[in-house]
Each structure stands twice: as C-alpha cells, then as structure tokens.
Design an enzyme around this catalytic site. Structure first.
Site, PDB file in Angstrom:
ATOM      1  N   GLU A  41       0.829  -1.215   0.000  1.00  0.00           N
ATOM      2  CA  GLU A  41       0.000   0.000   0.000  1.00  0.00           C
ATOM      3  C   GLU A  41       0.859   1.259   0.000  1.00  0.00           C
ATOM      4  O   GLU A  41       1.708   1.436   0.884  1.00  0.00           O
ATOM      5  CB  GLU A  41      -0.906  -0.009   1.249  1.00  0.00           C
ATOM      6  CG  GLU A  41      -1.901   1.137   1.244  1.00  0.00           C
ATOM      7  CD  GLU A  41      -2.893   1.074   2.414  1.00  0.00           C
ATOM      8  OE1 GLU A  41      -3.181  -0.032   2.908  1.00  0.00           O
ATOM      9  OE2 GLU A  41      -3.371   2.140   2.821  1.00  0.00           O
ATOM     10  N   LYS A  50      -6.981  -1.094  11.722  1.00  0.00           N
ATOM     11  CA  LYS A  50      -6.324  -1.477  10.464  1.00  0.00           C
ATOM     12  C   LYS A  50      -5.120  -0.559  10.219  1.00  0.00           C
ATOM     13  O   LYS A  50      -4.065  -0.987   9.758  1.00  0.00           O
ATOM     14  CB  LYS A  50      -7.337  -1.398   9.306  1.00  0.00           C
ATOM     15  CG  LYS A  50      -6.871  -2.048   8.017  1.00  0.00           C
ATOM     16  CD  LYS A  50      -6.119  -1.133   7.102  1.00  0.00           C
ATOM     17  CE  LYS A  50      -5.746  -1.809   5.788  1.00  0.00           C
ATOM     18  NZ  LYS A  50      -4.988  -0.922   4.902  1.00  0.00           N
ATOM     19  N   ASP A  66       4.400 -14.856  10.557  1.00  0.00           N
ATOM     20  CA  ASP A  66       3.012 -15.221  10.280  1.00  0.00           C
ATOM     21  C   ASP A  66       2.141 -14.025  10.698  1.00  0.00           C
ATOM     22  O   ASP A  66       1.795 -13.872  11.872  1.00  0.00           O
ATOM     23  CB  ASP A  66       2.696 -16.483  11.097  1.00  0.00           C
ATOM     24  CG  ASP A  66       1.236 -16.893  11.037  1.00  0.00           C
ATOM     25  OD1 ASP A  66       0.414 -16.116  10.514  1.00  0.00           O
ATOM     26  OD2 ASP A  66       0.927 -17.996  11.529  1.00  0.00           O
ATOM     27  N   HIS A  71      -2.165  10.379   0.448  1.00  0.00           N
ATOM     28  CA  HIS A  71      -2.259   9.017  -0.071  1.00  0.00           C
ATOM     29  C   HIS A  71      -2.291   9.011  -1.591  1.00  0.00           C
ATOM     30  O   HIS A  71      -1.554   8.290  -2.255  1.00  0.00           O
ATOM     31  CB  HIS A  71      -3.538   8.393   0.492  1.00  0.00           C
ATOM     32  CG  HIS A  71      -3.730   6.961   0.134  1.00  0.00           C
ATOM     33  ND1 HIS A  71      -3.049   5.941   0.753  1.00  0.00           N
ATOM     34  CD2 HIS A  71      -4.525   6.374  -0.789  1.00  0.00           C
ATOM     35  CE1 HIS A  71      -3.428   4.795   0.235  1.00  0.00           C
ATOM     36  NE2 HIS A  71      -4.319   5.027  -0.705  1.00  0.00           N
TER      37      HIS A  71
END
Ligand code: MEV
Length: 380
Positions: free
Chosen positions: A79, A258, A274, A371
C-alpha cells in the site's frame, strides 16, 4: 550509535537508500535484495504446490528513536503511503523522546480441551505441576539452553454451551525468540497424552492460542501540541474527536486498528513472520471487553498529545521463515534485529506511528491528500 534520521531518503535512488540504511553490501547481499532472496527450490521447501515466487516491495523506514536507541525499520507492504506515514510520524516525535516500549517476556500458550473426569484432571495438574513443568519441553535442548521453560499450567471451567461441562487447560511457555506455535503445540500434545494416561480422560484437542495472553508489548509516544497546531491549526482537538469516534463506534474502531496493523504487519512481514497470527491476536485484544475497541489510546497531557497501546505481539526472529529466508537474515543482521524483543519493539512503534499519521491526516487535510499523491506514482 549512528542516527536513524535520514533526510530526504525518498528522493534518493534505490542504491543510495541501500547504502544509507544497510551500509556497504557485498555482491551476494546485493543479489539477495535484487531477487528477493528466495529461489524456487527454497520456496518449494517452505510450502506446498509451489509454482514460483510472489514479490512485494521491501522498504526501510528511517527516523525511529525507540527507548533512546536509533532504529531503521524494515517494512513490506503493497500500500502506498504507509512507509512515508510511519517515517514522518517517527520524525515528528524525535524531539519529544521518540517511542518508549516495554515488551513482556516471550510467553506463548497452548490450550487443551477436556470434558471427562474434570475433578481428577484438576487434582492431577495441581499435584504434578512441578513434574510437568520439568518434563514437557525437556527434549528441546536448543530452546531450554537459550532460556525456554514452562512457566505455568493452569485451568479454567468454560461456560456451558450444552449439557457437557468443558475444562480448558493452559500451558504457558517462554519460547524466547520464536513465535512458538510448534513448540507449544508439541508440549500441549505431550501434556494431552500424560493426562489421558493418568486421569482416565480424553483430551479433545490441543492448540496454540493466538491471543498471546502473556506477550504484550506496551508502547507510548508524545507529540508536541504546539508543533501539531503549527502544522494545522485545530488539529489536536479534531484528532481527539476522530479517536473518540473509534471508541464509540466499532465499525470505525476496526478501521482505526487497520491503520495500526498497517505498521505492525509491515514490519512482521519483512521479518518473515506469520502476520495472520499477529492480526488475529490484535483483533482478539480489541474485542476483549465484549465491544470491539481501538487498540490505541490518545489524550492530551500537558503540552503533549500522548498516545499509548498494549499490543499482544509475538514477532519472531527464529523459527519458520525467519530462519530460512535469506532476505530476512540480511535484514536482521544489517538492522540489528537480534531478538524477538527488538522485533516486537519495532512493530509496536510502527503500529502507533501509522495510527498517529492516519488520525492526523483524517483530522486535518484528509487521508486522500497524501495518499493519492503517492498512489499516482504507480501510473507515471
Ligand atoms: C488505510 O490503510 C488505513 C486508514 O484507513 C486507517 C484509519 O482510518 O485510521 C487510513
């Protein structure tokens, strides 16, 4: 110690960034970075039905001051803007002390489920706990020699969902620099066999818990209110509103979290961990009082906007891919990531840094402003 503050890293070439962050690299090390480090044959030993290698960008995040030490973080993410956001947030808190981090000991736990002869099982565990602690991991000599041990075995009655009464047994093990799923699952299955033999019971299952109940990394940070208000007047008040929103609204809280996980998983992925195990533990913690909550807490304290969080984290530096991926080995050596404690400190700091940047952007010019600028680079 060399400063991790690197001005204008984003404007340098890839070669210059390598030199500035990792130092001199020999041809073999350069080869690892150019190819992603993993050969087809190596990949074939890691998982099943391999047909190739899936590549993602590997970045470095400069500017981190963690417990007064300088760190450059590794980060893998698809991202745009996560790396820039973490690096800006780390730069902005350097003069106010950087990140203060306290990791707990590396305890990972296995849980077992029984339903028969519960009283006998409880009595057996109570009377044999010292014997069990001595014997459940004794054959894992590498682990024992590096400080691994069983710290506790305890049990709890589970709420009844039917006529059957279930007992859960939890086995806590210091797994040192490993995440420890394989270690605790082996010890848990061994305990299961011992209980079956001695208590006339059936152990229905034994498995690691990704809640990591005793592997919390606490992190805090201060930002100067005055500097934030200079960047954007009114920002602190609105920042706190955006934080409050996450506290009162779980569907905002999950997105708030998030933003934290962007940083945590970015570091964990670069270290070959992981990330699903880590993310499920974080969501468990967020929901642990019955309502899904933000994982971080923000408040004003004197001249500062103060942020803090307690993350269940088991970012490993040994075991699994962390020991088999040449690029992970290179990063661990060059960036001084010598143990799980350091990896957890980096991940926790990145999590809070990315959370700060996201809330600050939402509270001021809007998330799309920065962004989209970075996103558009893909189309150049
Ligand atoms: C995007 O990857 C993360 C954010 O949505 C986090 C947040 O909303 O706090 C910007």
């Amino acid at each position: 110690m060399k400063s991790s503050r690197i001005k204008g890293l984003h404007n340098k070439s890839i070669e210059e960034r390598r030199l500035l962050s990792l130092g001199d690299l020999d041809p073999e090390e350069l080869g690892i970075l150019n190819t992603g480090g993993l050969s087809n044959s190596k990949a074939d030993t890691i998982t099943e039905n391999v047909i190739g290698i899936f590549a993602l960008p590997l970045s470095v995040v400069p500017n981190f001051l963690i417990n007064d030490e300088e760190y450059i973080l590794p980060m893998v993410t698809e991202e745009p803007s996560i790396v820039a956001a973490a690096s800006n947030a780390a730069k902005l808190c350097r003069d106010t002390g950087g990140f203060k981090v306290k990791p707990e000991a590396s305890v990972t736990s296995c849980e077992l489920l029984v339903s028969e002869n519960i009283t006998i099982v409880k009595e057996y565990i109570k009377s044999s706990v010292e014997f069990l602690k001595e014997n459940l991991i004794c054959e894992n000599t590498d682990l024992v020699q590096s400080g691994g041990k069983v710290t506790d075995i305890h049990y709890m009655d589970l709420p009844n969902s039917s006529d059957i009464k279930y007992l859960k047994i939890r086995l806590d093990i210091i797994t040192v620099d490993a995440m420890g799923a394989n270690i605790v699952n082996s010890a848990g299955e061994k305990l299961g066999n011992i209980l079956t033999a001695n208590c006339d019971t059936t152990v229905h299952g034994a498995i690691v818990t990704n809640s990591f109940p005793q592997r919390t990394t606490s992190v805090s940070v201060n930002y100067s209110k005055k500097i934030l208000e200079n960047i954007f007047p009114g920002s602190v008040e609105n920042f706190l509103r955006i934080y409050e929103w996450a506290k009162i609204d779980p569907s905002r809280a999950v997105t708030h979290n998030k933003g934290i996980i962007n940083g945590i998983s970015g570091v964990a992925m670069a270290l070959g961990n992981d990330t699903r195990a880590i993310e499920s533990g974080l969501h468990f913690r967020a929901a642990s009082n019955g309502i899904y909550q933000p994982l971080s807490r923000w408040s004003v304290s004197g001249d500062f906007l103060h942020g803090e969080a307690d993350f269940p984290l088991a970012v490993a530096t040994v075991g699994g891919m962390t020991s088999h991926h040449p690029e992970v080995s290179l990063l661990k050596t060059k960036l001084r990531i010598n143990n799980s404690e350091t990896a957890n400190m980096m991940a926790a700091s990145a999590g809070l840094a990315n959370n700060f940047s996201a809330l600050f952007a939402i509270a001021t010019s809007g998330i799309q402003h920065g962004h989209m600028k970075l996103h558009k680079r893909k189309f150049r």
